[in-house]
Design a protein around this motif. Sequence first.
Motif, PDB file in Angstrom:
ATOM      1  N   LEU A   1       0.703  -1.168   0.243  1.00 45.37           N
ATOM      2  CA  LEU A   1       0.074   0.678  -0.370  1.00 45.37           C
ATOM      3  C   LEU A   1       0.812   1.147   0.023  1.00 45.37           C
ATOM      4  CD1 LEU A   1      -2.946  -1.080   2.542  1.00 45.37           C
ATOM      5  CD2 LEU A   1      -2.672  -0.760   0.096  1.00 45.37           C
ATOM      6  N   SER A   2       1.787   1.383   0.938  1.00 48.03           N
ATOM      7  CA  SER A   2       2.578   2.846   0.718  1.00 48.03           C
ATOM      8  C   SER A   2       3.599   2.773  -1.100  1.00 48.03           C
ATOM      9  CB  SER A   2       4.487   2.086   1.434  1.00 48.03           C
ATOM     10  OG  SER A   2       3.251   2.060   3.057  1.00 48.03           O
ATOM     11  N   ALA A   3       3.643   1.547  -1.389  1.00 45.16           N
ATOM     12  CA  ALA A   3       4.812   1.258  -2.555  1.00 45.16           C
ATOM     13  C   ALA A   3       2.966   2.218  -3.378  1.00 45.16           C
ATOM     14  CB  ALA A   3       4.862   0.747  -3.277  1.00 45.16           C
ATOM     15  N   LEU A   4       2.540   1.772  -3.607  1.00 44.87           N
ATOM     16  CA  LEU A   4       1.041   2.477  -3.601  1.00 44.87           C
ATOM     17  C   LEU A   4       0.553   3.836  -4.210  1.00 44.87           C
ATOM     18  CD1 LEU A   4      -1.656  -0.218  -4.392  1.00 44.87           C
ATOM     19  CD2 LEU A   4      -0.856   0.226  -6.401  1.00 44.87           C
ATOM     20  N   MET A   5       0.775   4.252  -2.753  1.00 50.45           N
ATOM     21  CA  MET A   5       0.497   5.838  -2.270  1.00 50.45           C
ATOM     22  C   MET A   5       1.449   6.505  -3.119  1.00 50.45           C
ATOM     23  SD  MET A   5      -0.696   7.138   1.088  1.00 50.45           S
ATOM     24  CE  MET A   5       0.538   6.711   1.632  1.00 50.45           C
ATOM     25  N   PHE A   6       3.579   6.391  -2.761  1.00 48.03           N
ATOM     26  CA  PHE A   6       3.826   6.686  -2.638  1.00 48.03           C
ATOM     27  C   PHE A   6       5.113   7.203  -3.946  1.00 48.03           C
ATOM     28  CE2 PHE A   6       4.326   6.176   2.178  1.00 48.03           C
ATOM     29  CZ  PHE A   6       3.953   7.789   2.120  1.00 48.03           C
ATOM     30  N   THR A   7       4.629   6.139  -5.126  1.00 49.06           N
ATOM     31  CA  THR A   7       5.486   5.494  -6.085  1.00 49.06           C
ATOM     32  C   THR A   7       4.847   6.755  -7.407  1.00 49.06           C
ATOM     33  OG1 THR A   7       5.160   3.533  -5.740  1.00 49.06           O
ATOM     34  CG2 THR A   7       5.810   4.382  -8.362  1.00 49.06           C
ATOM     35  N   PRO A   8       3.268   6.932  -7.524  1.00 44.55           N
ATOM     36  CA  PRO A   8       3.239   7.941  -7.985  1.00 44.55           C
ATOM     37  C   PRO A   8       3.530   9.509  -7.586  1.00 44.55           C
ATOM     38  CG  PRO A   8       1.047   6.158  -7.679  1.00 44.55           C
ATOM     39  CD  PRO A   8       2.969   5.911  -6.743  1.00 44.55           C
TER      40      PRO A   8
END
Length: 117
Positions: A73-80
């Motif tokens: 979930l962190s990757a989904l939020m912070f990557t964009p």
Amino acid sequence: FSVHGACGAWGVLAAALFDWGKGMDHVNGWSGWDCIRHDDGPNKGACRSDVWAGMFGANVLEIFMVLVWAGGLSALMFTPLRLLGLLRASDEVQESGMDETAHSPPKAYNWDAKETQ
């Protein structure tokens, strides 16, 4: 990560390692302060003696799944946000400092000549 991640993982492992049951062959945490009992067969109702490894494995799996869930979930939020450049201040703001450019009033670091003498 050091508080909620590492200490939380230690708490999950400690629950399995320090289950104050009757030795390493009983688990009391799952059933309150009672042992896990056989459901069927000739030992129906008797305490099982092979459950500690299963509980420890379940706790390790829980730690892994929490890491996958939180990391995913962190990757989904912070990557964009990173790709859009929204996680970094501009070079000018970094050069002058966030206190001076983004926070007000700047009284926390108000160094006058009278105050330093």
